[in-house]
Design a protein around this motif. Structure first.
Motif, short mmCIF file in Angstrom:
data_model
loop_
_atom_site.label_atom_id
_atom_site.label_comp_id
_atom_site.label_asym_id
_atom_site.label_seq_id
_atom_site.Cartn_x
_atom_site.Cartn_y
_atom_site.Cartn_z
N SER A 60 -7.18 8.08 -4.06
CA SER A 60 -7.11 7.13 -4.60
C SER A 60 -6.15 5.98 -4.08
CB SER A 60 -6.65 7.28 -6.11
OG SER A 60 -5.47 7.66 -6.38
N SER A 61 -5.05 6.52 -3.36
CA SER A 61 -4.01 5.48 -2.67
C SER A 61 -4.31 4.97 -1.54
CB SER A 61 -2.68 6.48 -2.87
OG SER A 61 -2.28 7.08 -3.99
N VAL A 62 -5.39 5.56 -0.87
CA VAL A 62 -5.97 5.08 0.43
C VAL A 62 -7.21 4.82 0.41
CG1 VAL A 62 -4.04 6.28 1.68
CG2 VAL A 62 -6.63 7.38 1.27
N ALA A 63 -7.93 4.43 -0.81
CA ALA A 63 -9.38 4.29 -1.02
C ALA A 63 -9.95 2.95 -0.10
CB ALA A 63 -9.77 4.24 -2.48
N ASN A 64 -8.90 1.90 -0.22
CA ASN A 64 -9.41 0.65 0.44
C ASN A 64 -8.09 -0.15 1.04
OD1 ASN A 64 -8.27 -0.64 -1.99
ND2 ASN A 64 -9.87 -0.80 -2.95
N ALA A 65 -8.39 -1.30 1.62
CA ALA A 65 -7.29 -1.87 1.93
C ALA A 65 -6.14 -2.39 1.15
CB ALA A 65 -7.80 -3.21 2.90
N THR A 66 -6.75 -2.84 -0.16
CA THR A 66 -5.65 -3.17 -1.43
C THR A 66 -4.70 -2.14 -1.44
OG1 THR A 66 -7.22 -4.72 -2.19
CG2 THR A 66 -5.65 -3.98 -3.31
N GLN A 67 -5.30 -0.82 -1.59
CA GLN A 67 -4.36 0.21 -1.99
C GLN A 67 -3.51 0.71 -0.62
OE1 GLN A 67 -4.77 0.23 -5.24
NE2 GLN A 67 -4.44 2.26 -5.34
N ILE A 68 -4.03 0.35 0.66
CA ILE A 68 -3.13 0.75 1.77
C ILE A 68 -2.03 0.01 1.81
CG2 ILE A 68 -3.40 1.03 4.25
CD1 ILE A 68 -6.04 2.23 3.97
N LYS A 69 -2.23 -1.37 1.35
CA LYS A 69 -1.16 -2.22 1.53
C LYS A 69 -0.22 -1.90 0.50
CE LYS A 69 -3.98 -6.40 3.04
NZ LYS A 69 -4.46 -7.56 2.68
N LYS A 70 -0.40 -1.49 -0.49
CA LYS A 70 0.70 -0.95 -1.61
C LYS A 70 1.43 0.48 -0.68
CE LYS A 70 -2.09 -2.27 -5.68
NZ LYS A 70 -3.06 -1.50 -6.86
N VAL A 71 0.56 1.32 -0.10
CA VAL A 71 1.24 2.19 0.42
C VAL A 71 2.30 1.68 1.68
CG1 VAL A 71 0.91 4.12 2.24
CG2 VAL A 71 -0.68 3.83 0.17
N GLY A 72 1.74 0.69 2.08
CA GLY A 72 2.80 -0.18 3.11
C GLY A 72 3.99 -0.46 2.39
N ALA A 73 3.74 -1.18 1.32
CA ALA A 73 4.97 -1.47 0.79
C ALA A 73 6.11 -0.47 0.24
CB ALA A 73 4.30 -2.43 -0.54
N ILE A 74 5.52 0.43 -0.35
CA ILE A 74 6.16 1.81 -0.61
C ILE A 74 6.84 2.28 0.61
CG2 ILE A 74 6.15 4.32 -1.46
CD1 ILE A 74 3.60 2.97 -3.32
N VAL A 75 6.30 2.61 1.45
CA VAL A 75 6.96 3.05 2.73
C VAL A 75 8.06 2.22 3.25
CG1 VAL A 75 6.84 3.97 5.08
CG2 VAL A 75 4.96 4.47 3.33
N LYS A 76 7.38 1.09 3.31
CA LYS A 76 8.74 -0.12 3.95
C LYS A 76 9.76 -0.31 2.93
CE LYS A 76 8.75 -4.43 6.22
NZ LYS A 76 7.83 -5.74 6.74
N GLY A 77 9.70 0.06 1.82
CA GLY A 77 10.93 -0.16 0.56
C GLY A 77 11.80 0.80 0.53
N ASP A 78 11.44 1.89 1.55
CA ASP A 78 12.50 3.02 1.35
C ASP A 78 12.60 3.85 2.83
OD1 ASP A 78 14.10 5.31 1.01
OD2 ASP A 78 13.10 5.85 -0.95
N SER A 79 13.77 3.61 3.57
CA SER A 79 13.72 3.99 4.83
C SER A 79 13.74 5.45 4.83
CB SER A 79 14.91 3.24 5.62
OG SER A 79 16.25 3.49 4.86
N THR A 80 14.00 6.14 3.85
CA THR A 80 14.15 7.61 4.03
C THR A 80 13.00 8.32 3.85
OG1 THR A 80 14.33 7.85 1.42
CG2 THR A 80 16.36 7.60 2.54
N ARG A 81 11.72 7.51 3.50
CA ARG A 81 10.46 7.97 3.64
C ARG A 81 9.96 8.06 5.24
NH1 ARG A 81 9.30 4.54 -1.74
NH2 ARG A 81 9.57 6.05 -3.03
N LYS A 82 10.20 9.43 5.73
CA LYS A 82 9.89 9.55 7.18
C LYS A 82 8.71 10.02 7.62
CE LYS A 82 12.55 11.47 11.08
NZ LYS A 82 12.43 10.38 12.22
N PHE A 83 8.26 10.65 6.65
CA PHE A 83 6.93 11.64 6.96
C PHE A 83 5.90 11.40 5.89
CE2 PHE A 83 10.41 14.12 8.90
CZ PHE A 83 9.73 14.52 10.33
N ILE A 84 4.73 10.83 6.44
CA ILE A 84 3.67 10.42 5.26
C ILE A 84 2.55 11.25 5.66
CG2 ILE A 84 2.42 8.20 4.73
CD1 ILE A 84 5.42 8.05 4.70
#
Length: 448
Positions: free
Chosen positions: A9-33
């Protein structure tokens, strides 16, 4: 350092993937996705993995499948266009599909290869999107990551050396995006984990790179104490132990694949379930041990689709090897059992009903009568299992009494009880038709 896994559900479409991008960008300790294949965009939508499985079946049966291929390609194409990234992913995906379908490999190998394409291309898209928003991100294939598994298509098991291979990635620069659900054998053959296996990959990666935290992003703020389709607005579980979560996952909680926690559990890594749509919510923490004085019961889990095979024989308890012989009959028919409560002269074997075909049922009944000389053999169908889950039950007075009273007050008959082998859960077998009443009454007793 964190490992973050994003579900369908988190990668179901572009809108969700943009949220994923914001989450990863918001925390530099998220190194492995770690990512799943695109899931449903809405309730009536389809999952990409389901379409890939359907494609494999249609091809095996020599049925037309062009529409299925187009549906899969269009879904990925739509995501790429809306993310505004330049990529050959869709063209390469089409080539991969044709190559797999035209190969001479056995059907099981083809099935695994096709199923893996959802996660694989999801990871490629997300790595390119993360790069497009200024992050130093790269796609990492499970083979290159060193994730090695047994040669068991559809149910691969991890090899220990995978963790040493993954550990070498700790000091590499940048963010790695790894597709979940599949890995490679020692001979380089692609095989998948069981369904929901992206959770398994995430847990393996977290254990291998020795992460401080494994975050599992889904579409709910936390795990609930009971199925919210049965009880309206149930309480959230803020902290739960590994053992409790595994029991809840096994018994119908769909947040986690029930095998997924094992690598993280063995490595002692805490897990946090979080919501992609509300990443600032605290989520549910899964930890190794309960704190002193914490509430014993954490959740009420339930699932349907079971049946019970009941065997009665006078002086069964004196017959050495009776239980082994009975279970061996199930093993010969490749049927796994869930529970096996027993008495002095009787024994029940609880199995998933979908495993017991008419042919297997006939064979099993005949063998029990011919080989074990049972006095009585009966099959009870359409059973539901309800589990009261919480560590410390054996040292807490009154839990069983509360549970049985709650079920009785719901006017539900208990077909069987099984607790003796577990310190974490108490299982009740009831008729499927009674499941909602029983669960609602148990929830009221333990949580309201």
């Amino acid at each position: 350092m964190k490992v973050a896994k994003f579900g369908g559900s988190s990668v179901a479409n572009a809108t969700q993937i943009k949220k994923v991008g914001a989450i990863v960008k918001g925390d530099s300790t998220r190194k492995f996705i770690v990512v799943s294949a695109p899931g449903k965009r809405h309730k009536d939508d389809f999952k990409i993995t389901d379409k890939l499985i359907e494609l494999a079946i249609q091809h095996n049966q020599n049925k037309p499948h062009k529409n299925l291929v187009d549906t899969i390609l269009n879904r990925f194409s739509e995501i790429i266009d809306e993310l505004n990234i330049q990529s050959n992913i869709v063209y390469e995906l089409e080539q991969s599909i044709e190559s797999i379908l035209n190969s001479k490999e056995p059907d099981l190998i083809k099935m695994d290869a096709l199923k893996s394409l959802g996660e694989d291309n999801s990871a490629k898209i997300i790595s390119e999107y993360l790069s497009s928003i200024g992050l130093h991100a790269a796609y990492l294939n499970p083979k290159d990551a060193g994730i090695l598994v047994s040669n068991e298509p559809g149910k691969a098991q991890i090899f220990r050396e995978s963790y040493d291979n993954l550990k070498t990635l700790r000091n590499e620069e940048g963010i790695f995006v790894i597709p979940g659900f599949f890995a490679y054998t020692m001979d380089g053959d692609l095989v998948t984990f069981s369904r929901g296996g992206s959770d398994i990959t995430g847990s393996i990666v977290a254990a291998g790179v020795q992460a401080d935290l494994y975050e599992n992003f889904t579409d709910v703020d936390s795990v609930y104490a009971v199925n919210p389709t049965i009880v309206n607005q149930p309480k959230e579980i803020l902290t739960v132990t590994y053992k409790e979560m595994r029991e809840l996952s096994y018994a119908g909680f769909s947040v986690f694949h029930d095998e997924a926690l094992i690598p993280a559990f063995k490595a002692g890594i805490p897990v946090c379930i979080k919501n992609t749509n509300n990443p600032n919510a605290p989520g549910t923490m899964i930890v190794a041990e309960k704190k002193p004085n914490e509430k014993c019961v954490v959740g009420i889990a339930s699932d349907v689709g079971f049946c019970s095979l009941y065997v009665s024989k006078y002086l069964m308890n004196r017959e050495v090897g009776f239980g082994r012989k009975l279970l061996h009959i199930f093993e010969d028919e490749e049927i796994s059992f869930e529970h096996a409560p027993s008495g002095i002269d009787d024994m029940s074997v609880i199995i998933r009903q979908n495993q017991l075909t008419a042919e297997k049922e006939r064979k099993i009944l005949k063998r029990i009568n011919d080989e074990l000389h049972a006095d009585m053999v009966k099959i009870h169908r359409n059973l539901a299992m309800v589990m009261v889950v919480g560590e410390g039950m054996t040292s807490t007075i009154g839990v069983a009494q509360k549970a049985t009273t709650a079920i009785a007050e719901a006017n539900v008959n208990i077909e069987m009880i099984n607790q003796g082998s577990s310190e974490v859960s108490m299982m009740f077998g009831i008729q499927e038709i009674d499941i909602n009443r029983a669960v609602q009454s148990l929830y009221t007793t333990f949580f309201e």
